[in-house]
Design an enzyme around this catalytic site. Structure first.
Site, mmCIF file in Angstrom:
data_model
loop_
_atom_site.group_PDB
_atom_site.id
_atom_site.type_symbol
_atom_site.label_atom_id
_atom_site.label_comp_id
_atom_site.label_asym_id
_atom_site.label_seq_id
_atom_site.Cartn_x
_atom_site.Cartn_y
_atom_site.Cartn_z
ATOM 1 N N GLU A 274 -17.459 14.124 -32.699
ATOM 2 C CA GLU A 274 -17.444 15.609 -32.733
ATOM 3 C C GLU A 274 -16.033 16.168 -32.586
ATOM 4 O O GLU A 274 -15.743 16.907 -31.639
ATOM 5 C CB GLU A 274 -18.300 16.157 -31.573
ATOM 6 C CG GLU A 274 -19.722 15.657 -31.510
ATOM 7 C CD GLU A 274 -20.415 16.021 -30.192
ATOM 8 O OE1 GLU A 274 -19.753 16.562 -29.278
ATOM 9 O OE2 GLU A 274 -21.617 15.756 -30.066
ATOM 10 N N PRO A 275 -15.124 15.863 -33.486
ATOM 11 C CA PRO A 275 -13.758 16.361 -33.316
ATOM 12 C C PRO A 275 -13.632 17.830 -33.713
ATOM 13 O O PRO A 275 -14.228 18.268 -34.700
ATOM 14 C CB PRO A 275 -12.940 15.484 -34.275
ATOM 15 C CG PRO A 275 -13.911 15.157 -35.373
ATOM 16 C CD PRO A 275 -15.283 15.099 -34.736
ATOM 17 N N GLY A 276 -12.897 18.584 -32.946
ATOM 18 C CA GLY A 276 -12.620 19.975 -33.296
ATOM 19 C C GLY A 276 -11.122 20.144 -33.494
ATOM 20 O O GLY A 276 -10.616 20.259 -34.612
ATOM 21 N N ARG A 277 -10.414 20.118 -32.373
ATOM 22 C CA ARG A 277 -8.973 20.372 -32.383
ATOM 23 C C ARG A 277 -8.220 19.486 -33.390
ATOM 24 O O ARG A 277 -7.355 19.963 -34.116
ATOM 25 C CB ARG A 277 -8.407 20.108 -30.989
ATOM 26 C CG ARG A 277 -6.954 20.517 -30.810
ATOM 27 C CD ARG A 277 -6.399 19.979 -29.491
ATOM 28 N NE ARG A 277 -7.293 20.134 -28.383
ATOM 29 C CZ ARG A 277 -7.262 21.153 -27.513
ATOM 30 N NH1 ARG A 277 -6.354 22.078 -27.623
ATOM 31 N NH2 ARG A 277 -8.135 21.194 -26.524
ATOM 32 N N ARG A 313 -4.527 30.738 -25.279
ATOM 33 C CA ARG A 313 -4.237 29.440 -24.669
ATOM 34 C C ARG A 313 -3.055 29.456 -23.706
ATOM 35 O O ARG A 313 -3.136 28.884 -22.622
ATOM 36 C CB ARG A 313 -4.046 28.363 -25.739
ATOM 37 C CG ARG A 313 -5.240 28.236 -26.704
ATOM 38 C CD ARG A 313 -5.168 27.015 -27.605
ATOM 39 N NE ARG A 313 -5.320 25.797 -26.841
ATOM 40 C CZ ARG A 313 -4.335 25.001 -26.500
ATOM 41 N NH1 ARG A 313 -3.109 25.251 -26.902
ATOM 42 N NH2 ARG A 313 -4.558 23.943 -25.774
ATOM 43 N N CYS A 343 -1.348 44.838 -21.443
ATOM 44 C CA CYS A 343 -0.893 45.203 -20.100
ATOM 45 C C CYS A 343 -1.311 44.191 -19.051
ATOM 46 O O CYS A 343 -2.182 44.458 -18.216
ATOM 47 C CB CYS A 343 -1.445 46.581 -19.757
ATOM 48 S SG CYS A 343 -1.010 47.756 -21.025
ATOM 49 N N GLU A 344 -0.756 43.008 -19.109
ATOM 50 C CA GLU A 344 -0.998 41.930 -18.155
ATOM 51 C C GLU A 344 0.266 41.086 -18.115
ATOM 52 O O GLU A 344 0.830 40.795 -19.168
ATOM 53 C CB GLU A 344 -2.110 40.989 -18.661
ATOM 54 C CG GLU A 344 -3.445 41.594 -18.893
ATOM 55 C CD GLU A 344 -4.417 41.388 -17.741
ATOM 56 O OE1 GLU A 344 -4.052 40.745 -16.741
ATOM 57 O OE2 GLU A 344 -5.524 41.916 -17.856
ATOM 58 N N TYR A 371 -8.999 26.728 -31.321
ATOM 59 C CA TYR A 371 -9.131 27.505 -30.087
ATOM 60 C C TYR A 371 -8.095 28.629 -30.029
ATOM 61 O O TYR A 371 -7.546 28.936 -28.983
ATOM 62 C CB TYR A 371 -9.025 26.591 -28.857
ATOM 63 C CG TYR A 371 -10.007 25.447 -28.914
ATOM 64 C CD1 TYR A 371 -11.356 25.702 -28.810
ATOM 65 C CD2 TYR A 371 -9.592 24.131 -29.134
ATOM 66 C CE1 TYR A 371 -12.287 24.670 -28.898
ATOM 67 C CE2 TYR A 371 -10.512 23.098 -29.219
ATOM 68 C CZ TYR A 371 -11.852 23.377 -29.099
ATOM 69 O OH TYR A 371 -12.767 22.361 -29.194
HETATM 70 N N1 LLP Z 1 -18.050 18.300 -28.359
HETATM 71 C C1 LLP Z 1 -18.325 19.018 -27.264
HETATM 72 C C2 LLP Z 1 -19.618 18.872 -26.609
HETATM 73 C C3 LLP Z 1 -17.351 19.912 -26.743
HETATM 74 O O1 LLP Z 1 -17.617 20.610 -25.658
HETATM 75 C C4 LLP Z 1 -16.100 20.039 -27.404
HETATM 76 C C5 LLP Z 1 -15.083 20.960 -26.902
HETATM 77 C C6 LLP Z 1 -15.886 19.268 -28.564
HETATM 78 C C7 LLP Z 1 -16.871 18.406 -29.008
HETATM 79 C C8 LLP Z 1 -14.611 19.346 -29.338
HETATM 80 O O2 LLP Z 1 -13.508 18.972 -28.583
HETATM 81 P P1 LLP Z 1 -12.078 18.835 -29.303
HETATM 82 O O3 LLP Z 1 -12.172 17.706 -30.277
HETATM 83 O O4 LLP Z 1 -11.796 20.102 -29.978
HETATM 84 O O5 LLP Z 1 -11.150 18.561 -28.182
HETATM 85 N N2 LLP Z 1 -10.362 25.992 -25.448
HETATM 86 C C9 LLP Z 1 -9.772 24.730 -25.055
HETATM 87 C C10 LLP Z 1 -10.604 23.566 -25.523
HETATM 88 C C11 LLP Z 1 -12.057 23.638 -25.095
HETATM 89 C C12 LLP Z 1 -12.894 22.484 -25.622
HETATM 90 C C13 LLP Z 1 -14.340 22.705 -25.380
HETATM 91 N N3 LLP Z 1 -15.206 21.682 -25.865
HETATM 92 C C14 LLP Z 1 -8.334 24.683 -25.542
HETATM 93 O O6 LLP Z 1 -7.872 25.632 -26.158
HETATM 94 O O7 LLP Z 1 -7.628 23.706 -25.291
#
Ligand code: LLP
Length: 415
Positions: A274-277, A313, A343-344, A371
């Site tokens: 499950e990659p996002g970033r 972030r 304003c912070e 993100y």
């Molecule tokens: N799977 C689950 C269940 C998750 O909770 C997350 C991210 C991912 C996959 C994807 O993770 P990644 O591959 O993107 O690291 N807002 C924060 C990051 C929060 C991540 C939340 N969960 C930031 O800006 O660093």
């Protein structure tokens, strides 16, 4: 050619000058490179090609429809955490059979919508959720596909706010309770127990936490199998880290995949990731214009038109993202705090950056694909930025800048 590079002093996205995009669409502006997204996704596909696998992009990182569309065309699956994300994925043409549903607080309506769509699997995070899902599925006359999210109590060695695999975190079912949950789940007629899942945190740059977590999960897979509960997939979550500054290295995806596959051995388990970033982080930048340069005593500030509502972030995690001028111009260099109009005092995008800039110059904030827009808000009644996708020599507006009137269109004066 990298996704963002300099040509004769001008920063480009693929073959398009970033300054021309700022000119055409205004600032603040998010710009994404389609080829960078595709390349990052394909790193996972290549690394896992020897085994049955499903790449489920974590929609929360960036849920713009054009990004989802790009990934649908590659054959990607999706990891969602809300009914809203489910709708987005379906609107972008995503296949329900490639969707996994994560999250600690799924509502009954969200469960019903996902069952109706026919998603691949629910990543269930508690005993109560297991019972609730069984009830909702039974009421709809369907069988819910289930994987249990295990909290392996492994230190992901990342920022505490994005660490999710420790006992003290709200996520998943503890190792000591998981076997009993599996046994319960296996007895509920409206559930089909299919897999095991974990996600120990985000922005991981070391392999050991993954190896530790997957070994613990595999041990559980074997114990379950001995009891006659056979699983068909292991979901290893996301979290693969990227390099925000030269001192931190991004995770090597080929090495990561080898490590996961070694822990799984020859067990017949499909691998879900499950990659996002990693997929979108480096593929996006935020463009912002310098409004004012000012000094308070010996501290210099570049007040820009983007703020913490556009990019949270830095304020939330003290995150560091590279900031550079879009055009290389002859200017005096100074140490600036790059701050927004909100304003912070937490409203900063970068602190103590050595920049050669003047008022009205355009700045680029790197590594803003993940993100970034996704966590933006309307704080201070600021309209959210526009988003553009670059594809080779072309660019496409993929989200129009918000219109201020729309920000309070759902509010009412008293009678
Ligand atoms: N799977 C689950 C269940 C998750 O909770 C997350 C991210 C991912 C996959 C994807 O993770 P990644 O591959 O993107 O690291 N807002 C924060 C990051 C929060 C991540 C939340 N969960 C930031 O800006 O660093």
């Amino acid at each position: 050619m990298t996704a963002f590079h300099r040509q004769a002093g001008s920063l480009m996205s693929e073959q398009v000058a970033l300054s021309s995009l700022a000119e055409a669409h205004g600032t603040p502006l998010y710009v994404y490179s389609r080829s960078a997204i595709e390349q990052a996704w394909k790193e996972f596909a290549d690394a896992l090609q020897s085994r049955p696998h499903l790449i489920c992009y974590a929609v929360k990182a960036n849920s713009n429809l054009a990004i989802l569309d790009t990934l649908v065309r590659l054959g990607s699956g999706f990891d969602i955490v809300s009914g809203g994300e489910l709708k987005r994925v379906l609107a972008a043409g995503g296949q329900p059979g490639k969707i996994v549903f994560s999250g600690v607080g799924k509502g009954e309506g969200e469960m019903a919508a996902a069952l109706e769509a026919g998603i691949r699997c629910f990543n269930v995070e508690s005993d109560s959720e297991l019972s609730r899902l069984a009830e909702v599925a039974a009421a709809h006359g369907v069988i819910a596909p289930v994987s249990l999210r295990i909290n392996p109590d492994v230190d992901a060695r990342t920022h505490p706010y994005i660490s999710t695999g420790l006992k003290e975190n709200k996520f998943g079912i503890g190792m000591d309770d998981a076997m009993a949950s599996y046994r319960r789940g296996a007895e509920l007629a409206s559930l089909d127990i299919r897999g095991i899942d974990c996600h120990i945190g985000s922005q991981l740059t070391q392999l050991e936490p993954y190896a530790d977590a997957v070994r613990l999960l595999i041990d559980m897979v074997d114990r379950l199998s001995a009891e006659g509960i056979a699983l068909s997939h292991i979901d290893v979550g996301g979290g693969q880290g990227i390099s925000y500054q030269q001192s931190d290295e991004s995770l090597d995806i080929a090495g990561w995949a080898r490590c996961i596959m070694a822990a799984i051995g020859d067990r017949k388990l499909e691998i879900i990731v499950e990659p996002g970033r990693y997929v979108v982080g480096q593929a996006g930048v935020l463009l912002t214009r310098v409004e004012y340069l000012k000094s308070n005593a010996d501290r210099h500030f570049a007040v820009v038109d983007a703020a913490m509502n556009d990019l949270l972030r830095p304020a939330l995690y003290s995150a560091w993202q590279a900031i550079e001028p879009v055009e290389t111009l002859p200017r005096e260099a100074r140490m600036y705090d790059v701050v927004g109009p909100v304003c912070e005092s937490a409203d900063f995008l970068g602190k103590q950056r050595n920049l050669s800039i003047a008022e009205k110059d355009l700045l680029c904030i790197r590594s803003s694909g993940a993100y970034a827009f996704a966590m933006s808000s309307n704080y201070n009644t600021r309209a959210r930025a526009a988003e553009v996708m670059v594809d080779g020599g072309e660019s496409f507006l993929v989200r129009a800048r918000e219109d201020i009137d729309s920000l309070f269109a759902n509010e009412f004066l008293l009678p």
